[in-house]
Design an enzyme around this catalytic site. Sequence first.
Site, PDB file in Angstrom:
ATOM      1  CB  CYS A 114      -0.951   0.005   1.190  1.00 11.36           C
ATOM      2  SG  CYS A 114      -2.080  -1.380   1.172  1.00 11.36           S
ATOM      3  CG  HIS A 251      -3.206   3.669   1.842  1.00 11.62           C
ATOM      4  ND1 HIS A 251      -3.660   3.261   0.615  1.00 11.62           N
ATOM      5  CD2 HIS A 251      -3.277   2.587   2.657  1.00 11.62           C
ATOM      6  CE1 HIS A 251      -3.990   1.979   0.688  1.00 11.62           C
ATOM      7  NE2 HIS A 251      -3.781   1.551   1.907  1.00 11.62           N
ATOM      8  CG  ASN A 281      -6.650  -0.562   0.857  1.00 11.35           C
ATOM      9  OD1 ASN A 281      -5.888  -0.125  -0.008  1.00 11.35           O
ATOM     10  ND2 ASN A 281      -6.219  -1.024   2.017  1.00 11.35           N
TER      11      ASN A 281
HETATM   12  N1  ACO Z   1     -18.976  -8.714   7.727  1.00  8.63           N
HETATM   13  C1  ACO Z   1     -19.565  -8.982   8.909  1.00  8.63           C
HETATM   14  N2  ACO Z   1     -18.862  -9.329  10.000  1.00  8.63           N
HETATM   15  C2  ACO Z   1     -17.526  -9.379   9.895  1.00  8.63           C
HETATM   16  C3  ACO Z   1     -16.865  -9.111   8.681  1.00  8.63           C
HETATM   17  C4  ACO Z   1     -17.649  -8.767   7.570  1.00  8.63           C
HETATM   18  N3  ACO Z   1     -17.101  -8.483   6.371  1.00  8.63           N
HETATM   19  N4  ACO Z   1     -15.548  -9.252   8.886  1.00  8.63           N
HETATM   20  C5  ACO Z   1     -15.376  -9.577  10.170  1.00  8.63           C
HETATM   21  N5  ACO Z   1     -16.576  -9.676  10.781  1.00  8.63           N
HETATM   22  C6  ACO Z   1     -16.855 -10.000  12.169  1.00  8.63           C
HETATM   23  C7  ACO Z   1     -15.708 -10.755  12.818  1.00  8.63           C
HETATM   24  O1  ACO Z   1     -15.806 -12.136  12.537  1.00  8.63           O
HETATM   25  C8  ACO Z   1     -15.931 -10.453  14.271  1.00  8.63           C
HETATM   26  O2  ACO Z   1     -16.936 -11.268  14.752  1.00  8.63           O
HETATM   27  P1  ACO Z   1     -16.824 -11.921  16.223  1.00  8.63           P
HETATM   28  O3  ACO Z   1     -16.778 -10.749  17.151  1.00  8.63           O
HETATM   29  O4  ACO Z   1     -18.069 -12.723  16.315  1.00  8.63           O
HETATM   30  O5  ACO Z   1     -15.561 -12.725  16.209  1.00  8.63           O
HETATM   31  C9  ACO Z   1     -16.468  -9.018  14.263  1.00  8.63           C
HETATM   32  O6  ACO Z   1     -16.947  -8.791  12.920  1.00  8.63           O
HETATM   33  C10 ACO Z   1     -15.434  -7.971  14.605  1.00  8.63           C
HETATM   34  O7  ACO Z   1     -14.267  -8.204  13.850  1.00  8.63           O
HETATM   35  P2  ACO Z   1     -12.956  -7.358  14.050  1.00  8.63           P
HETATM   36  O8  ACO Z   1     -11.893  -7.897  13.172  1.00  8.63           O
HETATM   37  O9  ACO Z   1     -12.657  -7.222  15.502  1.00  8.63           O
HETATM   38  O10 ACO Z   1     -13.455  -5.934  13.508  1.00  8.63           O
HETATM   39  P3  ACO Z   1     -12.701  -4.577  13.503  1.00  8.63           P
HETATM   40  O11 ACO Z   1     -13.530  -3.552  14.145  1.00  8.63           O
HETATM   41  O12 ACO Z   1     -11.277  -4.714  13.951  1.00  8.63           O
HETATM   42  O13 ACO Z   1     -12.686  -4.198  11.954  1.00  8.63           O
HETATM   43  C11 ACO Z   1     -11.221  -4.237  10.015  1.00  8.63           C
HETATM   44  C12 ACO Z   1     -12.029  -5.049  11.041  1.00  8.63           C
HETATM   45  C13 ACO Z   1     -12.198  -3.404   9.198  1.00  8.63           C
HETATM   46  C14 ACO Z   1     -10.461  -5.187   9.155  1.00  8.63           C
HETATM   47  C15 ACO Z   1     -10.271  -3.310  10.784  1.00  8.63           C
HETATM   48  O14 ACO Z   1      -9.536  -4.009  11.743  1.00  8.63           O
HETATM   49  C16 ACO Z   1      -9.309  -2.622   9.867  1.00  8.63           C
HETATM   50  O15 ACO Z   1      -9.679  -1.875   8.998  1.00  8.63           O
HETATM   51  N6  ACO Z   1      -8.004  -2.847  10.054  1.00  8.63           N
HETATM   52  C17 ACO Z   1      -7.010  -2.227   9.219  1.00  8.63           C
HETATM   53  C18 ACO Z   1      -6.665  -3.176   8.180  1.00  8.63           C
HETATM   54  C19 ACO Z   1      -6.460  -2.514   6.854  1.00  8.63           C
HETATM   55  O16 ACO Z   1      -6.905  -1.437   6.564  1.00  8.63           O
HETATM   56  N7  ACO Z   1      -5.777  -3.237   6.038  1.00  8.63           N
HETATM   57  C20 ACO Z   1      -5.575  -2.789   4.702  1.00  8.63           C
HETATM   58  C21 ACO Z   1      -4.226  -3.049   4.263  1.00  8.63           C
HETATM   59  S1  ACO Z   1      -3.037  -2.190   5.220  1.00  8.63           S
HETATM   60  C22 ACO Z   1      -3.328  -0.672   4.947  1.00  8.63           C
HETATM   61  O17 ACO Z   1      -3.741  -0.357   3.894  1.00  8.63           O
HETATM   62  C23 ACO Z   1      -3.078   0.246   6.084  1.00  8.63           C
END
Ligand code: ACO
Length: 324
Positions: A114, A251, A281
């Site tokens: 990224c 980004h 993204n």
């Molecule tokens: N739809 C519905 N539910 C979902 C989904 C989905 N697509 N994905 C995960 N869940 C559920 C999980 O299973 C979990 O359920 P549980 O509590 O029963 O176990 C619940 O939602 C919460 O999941 P978390 O992973 O804790 O959710 P979080 O609030 O952390 O959000 C996310 C997840 C959006 C991935 C976040 O952590 C994030 O954006 N992280 C940054 C990652 C990123 O941006 N990466 C891109 C590449 S790196 C970069 O560009 C910086």
Amino acid sequence: MIVRSRIVGCGSYLPSRLVTNDDLTKIVDTSDEWIVERSGIRQRHLAAEGETTSDLATAAALQALERAGIKGSDVDLIVLGTATPDHTFPATATKVQARIGMTGGAAFDVQAVCSGFIYALAIADNFIRTGQAKTAVVIGAETFSRILDWSDRTSCVLFGDGAGAVVLRAGEGEGTSRDRGILSTHLHSDGRHHDLLLVDGGPSSTQTVGHIRMAGREVFRHAIANLSSVVGEALAANGLGAADIDWVVPHQANQRILEGTAKKLGLSMERMVGTLDRHANTSAASVPLALAEAVGDGRIKEGQLVLLEAMGGGFTWGAGLVRM
Ligand code: ACO
């Protein structure tokens, strides 16, 4: 007088196929509400069958060249940031080189996921500053749809395909922050976090292409700290403060990362260019796509100070300060 790399044209390309969050509910157990609330994403563009990263990159590069009024044959450097090249080798940049009609100079890819565009921009800027290139095309282009695990709802909803490009031309400056052009670039990586965000395949490890695997929460935590720190570094290097920035082109990974970074730096969200809701993204493409949009619609004007920043797998992260 010193040499400064000026951005003289911006271009972008998005595949025509639009996929909404509701469309994704037919593939994985998710909902529009969950995706919007957790990420800010509403839709993404995905490449058509057979459409490759080099197709997207070439379209963005040609638009940037046209807007700059520069012929492909006048370009002497292409640096292309991508984690989704057409082939393991040769570099996707060489395909773009042939297609824009450039036969001299050098063309190569950069792999910083990224952060790929910021890395590519820094490299091209250094080539120009040292006199090794005069006119560079810097591209971020990705087809992440090819490396998504479409059964993993925690990652497949977050990404899209696209490309953005800028044309850099050598100009002159006085060495102050009033100069037009790239004022400075700042790159970092920390390989201890290699496994938190990776593709679980590759020619030398599994001999497969692989899929994205991501520890989302961990990435999130590091993103805000690393981005705020590199933005502070870029401002300090130029004797500037957050109040001097006209626009931040970040980004586009997650709306909550954008808001968290803005808050930490004391920057208003009105000064952050956002495309996440429409593009998702797009990895290395997200910064040049957002830049091309804000320059194209007249928000970013000549003479304004623009901060570019990104973080991605590796971890890698970086920032660049540009006076347009
Ligand atoms: N739809 C519905 N539910 C979902 C989904 C989905 N697509 N994905 C995960 N869940 C559920 C999980 O299973 C979990 O359920 P549980 O509590 O029963 O176990 C619940 O939602 C919460 O999941 P978390 O992973 O804790 O959710 P979080 O609030 O952390 O959000 C996310 C997840 C959006 C991935 C976040 O952590 C994030 O954006 N992280 C940054 C990652 C990123 O941006 N990466 C891109 C590449 S790196 C970069 O560009 C910086």
